[in-house]
Design a protein around this motif. Structure first.
Motif, PDB file in Angstrom:
ATOM      1  N   HIS A 160       1.202  -0.777 -11.638  1.00  0.00           N
ATOM      2  CA  HIS A 160       0.272  -0.109 -12.427  1.00  0.00           C
ATOM      3  C   HIS A 160      -1.175  -0.810 -11.864  1.00  0.00           C
ATOM      4  CE1 HIS A 160      -1.625   2.604 -15.488  1.00  0.00           C
ATOM      5  NE2 HIS A 160      -2.339   1.487 -15.565  1.00  0.00           N
ATOM      6  N   SER A 161      -1.288  -2.030 -11.875  1.00  0.00           N
ATOM      7  CA  SER A 161      -2.692  -2.431 -11.590  1.00  0.00           C
ATOM      8  C   SER A 161      -2.757  -2.160  -9.806  1.00  0.00           C
ATOM      9  CB  SER A 161      -2.575  -4.092 -11.560  1.00  0.00           C
ATOM     10  OG  SER A 161      -2.398  -4.645 -12.996  1.00  0.00           O
ATOM     11  N   SER A 162      -1.720  -2.272  -9.186  1.00  0.00           N
ATOM     12  CA  SER A 162      -2.161  -1.982  -7.741  1.00  0.00           C
ATOM     13  C   SER A 162      -2.340  -0.493  -7.462  1.00  0.00           C
ATOM     14  CB  SER A 162      -0.989  -2.221  -6.931  1.00  0.00           C
ATOM     15  OG  SER A 162      -0.925  -2.041  -5.437  1.00  0.00           O
ATOM     16  N   ASN A 163      -1.426   0.379  -8.096  1.00  0.00           N
ATOM     17  CA  ASN A 163      -1.532   1.869  -8.047  1.00  0.00           C
ATOM     18  C   ASN A 163      -2.716   2.620  -8.533  1.00  0.00           C
ATOM     19  OD1 ASN A 163       0.841   1.532  -6.433  1.00  0.00           O
ATOM     20  ND2 ASN A 163       2.020   2.612  -7.743  1.00  0.00           N
ATOM     21  N   LYS A 168      -5.872  -5.702  -5.811  1.00  0.00           N
ATOM     22  CA  LYS A 168      -4.933  -6.551  -4.767  1.00  0.00           C
ATOM     23  C   LYS A 168      -4.351  -7.304  -5.781  1.00  0.00           C
ATOM     24  CE  LYS A 168      -4.613  -9.471  -0.842  1.00  0.00           C
ATOM     25  NZ  LYS A 168      -5.367 -10.072   0.228  1.00  0.00           N
ATOM     26  N   VAL A 169      -2.868  -7.186  -5.729  1.00  0.00           N
ATOM     27  CA  VAL A 169      -1.923  -7.891  -6.439  1.00  0.00           C
ATOM     28  C   VAL A 169      -0.913  -8.765  -5.509  1.00  0.00           C
ATOM     29  CG1 VAL A 169       0.352  -7.794  -7.883  1.00  0.00           C
ATOM     30  CG2 VAL A 169      -1.751  -6.073  -8.110  1.00  0.00           C
ATOM     31  N   ILE A 170      -0.800  -9.907  -5.843  1.00  0.00           N
ATOM     32  CA  ILE A 170      -0.169 -10.954  -5.044  1.00  0.00           C
ATOM     33  C   ILE A 170       0.943 -11.536  -6.096  1.00  0.00           C
ATOM     34  CG2 ILE A 170       0.037 -13.020  -3.558  1.00  0.00           C
ATOM     35  CD1 ILE A 170      -2.666 -12.460  -2.563  1.00  0.00           C
ATOM     36  N   THR A 171       2.348 -11.631  -5.657  1.00  0.00           N
ATOM     37  CA  THR A 171       3.531 -12.120  -6.683  1.00  0.00           C
ATOM     38  C   THR A 171       3.811 -13.459  -5.923  1.00  0.00           C
ATOM     39  OG1 THR A 171       5.213 -11.171  -5.977  1.00  0.00           O
ATOM     40  CG2 THR A 171       3.921  -9.795  -7.144  1.00  0.00           C
ATOM     41  N   TYR A 182       3.882  -1.850  -2.554  1.00  0.00           N
ATOM     42  CA  TYR A 182       2.671  -1.742  -3.152  1.00  0.00           C
ATOM     43  C   TYR A 182       1.996  -3.354  -3.458  1.00  0.00           C
ATOM     44  CZ  TYR A 182       3.543   2.934  -3.750  1.00  0.00           C
ATOM     45  OH  TYR A 182       3.928   4.271  -3.607  1.00  0.00           O
ATOM     46  N   LEU A 183       3.065  -4.225  -3.512  1.00  0.00           N
ATOM     47  CA  LEU A 183       2.629  -5.593  -3.769  1.00  0.00           C
ATOM     48  C   LEU A 183       2.713  -6.714  -2.391  1.00  0.00           C
ATOM     49  CD1 LEU A 183       4.693  -5.780  -7.054  1.00  0.00           C
ATOM     50  CD2 LEU A 183       2.569  -5.023  -6.806  1.00  0.00           C
ATOM     51  N   LEU A 184       1.982  -7.789  -2.523  1.00  0.00           N
ATOM     52  CA  LEU A 184       2.255  -8.719  -1.573  1.00  0.00           C
ATOM     53  C   LEU A 184       2.891  -9.883  -2.188  1.00  0.00           C
ATOM     54  CD1 LEU A 184       1.543  -9.880   1.291  1.00  0.00           C
ATOM     55  CD2 LEU A 184      -0.781 -10.923   0.507  1.00  0.00           C
ATOM     56  N   GLN A 185       4.297  -9.939  -1.915  1.00  0.00           N
ATOM     57  CA  GLN A 185       5.016 -10.725  -2.409  1.00  0.00           C
ATOM     58  C   GLN A 185       5.402 -12.032  -1.556  1.00  0.00           C
ATOM     59  OE1 GLN A 185       7.855  -7.442  -2.825  1.00  0.00           O
ATOM     60  NE2 GLN A 185       8.115  -8.163  -5.011  1.00  0.00           N
ATOM     61  N   VAL A 186       5.303 -13.122  -2.371  1.00  0.00           N
ATOM     62  CA  VAL A 186       5.595 -14.505  -1.753  1.00  0.00           C
ATOM     63  C   VAL A 186       6.930 -15.115  -2.399  1.00  0.00           C
ATOM     64  CG1 VAL A 186       4.783 -16.809  -1.211  1.00  0.00           C
ATOM     65  CG2 VAL A 186       2.992 -14.618  -1.258  1.00  0.00           C
ATOM     66  N   GLN A 187       7.682 -15.603  -1.838  1.00  0.00           N
ATOM     67  CA  GLN A 187       8.888 -16.141  -2.275  1.00  0.00           C
ATOM     68  C   GLN A 187       8.934 -17.689  -2.219  1.00  0.00           C
ATOM     69  OE1 GLN A 187      12.767 -14.276  -2.000  1.00  0.00           O
ATOM     70  NE2 GLN A 187      13.651 -16.149  -1.181  1.00  0.00           N
ATOM     71  N   PRO A 208      -6.835 -12.335  -4.015  1.00  0.00           N
ATOM     72  CA  PRO A 208      -6.292 -11.562  -5.063  1.00  0.00           C
ATOM     73  C   PRO A 208      -7.109 -11.344  -5.950  1.00  0.00           C
ATOM     74  CG  PRO A 208      -5.443 -14.056  -5.641  1.00  0.00           C
ATOM     75  CD  PRO A 208      -6.529 -13.871  -4.381  1.00  0.00           C
ATOM     76  N   ASP A 209      -6.831 -10.000  -6.943  1.00  0.00           N
ATOM     77  CA  ASP A 209      -7.381  -9.572  -8.015  1.00  0.00           C
ATOM     78  C   ASP A 209      -6.395  -9.840  -9.127  1.00  0.00           C
ATOM     79  OD1 ASP A 209      -9.955  -8.456  -7.131  1.00  0.00           O
ATOM     80  OD2 ASP A 209      -8.607  -6.818  -6.354  1.00  0.00           O
TER      81      ASP A 209
END
Length: 362
Positions: A160-163, A168-171, A182-187, A208-209
């Motif tokens: 929801h934050s991204s769309n 800008k969302v980073i996980t 829609y997300l920039l995902q880091v493992q 990131p936001d």
């Protein structure tokens, strides 16, 4: 039936029943296959030792695990297109005392993440959580046991934050459970030096936001998350505590100071995933019920925020009187009173002493 067809059959049936896990449990003379459906383990079938060993070896091969290693626990994953749904399957093996391996498959369908109003039992809770996303910085914590839907709630909020909010969302996750464009995902990859703390430090330099941290596990990660929340980032994360109040004690255990918590903490939420009352079966709905329902389970939230949170912090710091706020058990009772939730769900999630109080003296 070939072993490939047997694996495909079991996985397809599990996905069609909306199972979350497949268990291959060793017995003295064979293996028991169980599915976790609506939070309950149900028996699916039995296999001979020879069939099960071949099946486990095949699954280990698909997950890039060492087939010959049976004395140590292993974990891996693979992806399949199951009934038209792209599905990630996380495989975990565990050696047992009877010289056989136990295997569990976690099923993670990669379908579009549902909007929060479709997940929450009460719309007011969903709207409250979505309103928190309007904050430019701060810390939001989600608590609850494994299987209570914390990750699903987090994905819904960050999407929801991204769309909708164009942020800008980073996980940072261990592992990434659902791929999302829609997300920039880091493992997290500890072998490569990417821990929660080092990964979070790197993310802060990536403009990131909103930052989603899968879990705060140690003191260093807690301090970096607080620093991120103080320097203009909205941080969403999870803690394993029994209730919302327990999360504050956990932060103090990590060495955080009262003023840091008061300055950064926007809200703490405790949640549970409850089965809904079936219109056909009633309270005792079978996991294999074929009733066409849009939802069989929903999430209930205990939300601590605003003045309630600040007053509770003052009380815990010894600067205020006793303060009460709506607890998870109150939300569950409301769901039961309205006929949405079976009464047994209250006893499944609420402390045993609450059950004893409600039953009275024997």
């Amino acid at each position: 039936m070939s072993i490939e067809k047997l694996v495909s059959k079991i996985i397809q049936e599990a996905v069609s029943l909306e199972s979350t896990d497949i268990h291959l449990v060793p017995r003295k003379y064979g293996y028991l296959v169980q599915l976790r459906v609506l939070g309950k383990l149900t028996e699916h079938s039995t296999l001979s030792v020879k069939e099960a060993e071949r099946l486990i070896s095949h699954l280990k091969f698909m997950s890039s695990l060492d087939i010959s290693e049976k004395r140590k626990p292993q974990s891996g994953s693979f992806q399949l297109d199951v009934n038209g749904i792209y599905t990630s399957l996380r495989v975990s093996t565990l050696p047992t005392a009877i010289s056989k391996e136990s295997l569990v498959i976690r099923i993670l369908p990669q379908e579009i993440v549902l909007e929060l109003p479709n997940l929450s039992l009460f719309q007011h809770s969903a709207h409250t959580l979505l309103a928190f996303l309007k904050h430019s910085h701060g810390l939001i914590i989600f608590t609850g046991p494994t299987g209570s839907g914390k990750t699903t709630t987090l994905y819904s909020l960050v999407q929801h934050s991204s769309n909708q909010l164009n942020r800008k969302v980073i996980t940072l996750e261990d592992p990434v459970e659902k791929q999302n464009d829609y997300l920039l995902q880091v493992q997290v990859n500890e072998k490569a030096g990417v821990t929660y703390s080092t990964g979070l430090k790197a993310i802060l330099r990536h403009d990131p936001d909103v930052i989603m941290v899968g879990e705060i596990r140690d003191e260093e990660t807690a301090h970096i998350a607080i620093r991120a929340a103080l320097t203009g980032h909205l941080v969403l994360t999870t803690l394993h505590t029994r209730d919302a109040k327990g999360a504050i004690y956990r932060l103090l255990e990590f060495g955080l100071k009262w003023h840091e918590i008061q300055q950064t903490l926007i809200a703490v939420t405790a949640q549970r995933l409850v089965n809904l009352t079936c219109p056909v079966c009633g309270d005792d709905c079978s996991p294999f019920c074929t009733t066409s329902r849009s939802r069989k389970r929903a999430t209930v939230y205990e939300i601590l925020s605003g003045k309630q949170l600040q007053n509770l912090l003052l009380e815990m710091d010894g600067k205020g009187g006793t303060y009460h706020y709506p607890l998870l058990k109150d939300v569950l009772r409301k769901g039961i009173a309205l006929g949405y939730v079976p009464e047994k769900e209250f006893y499944r999630w609420v402390f045993e002493e609450e059950k004893e109080k409600s039953e009275g003296p024997k």
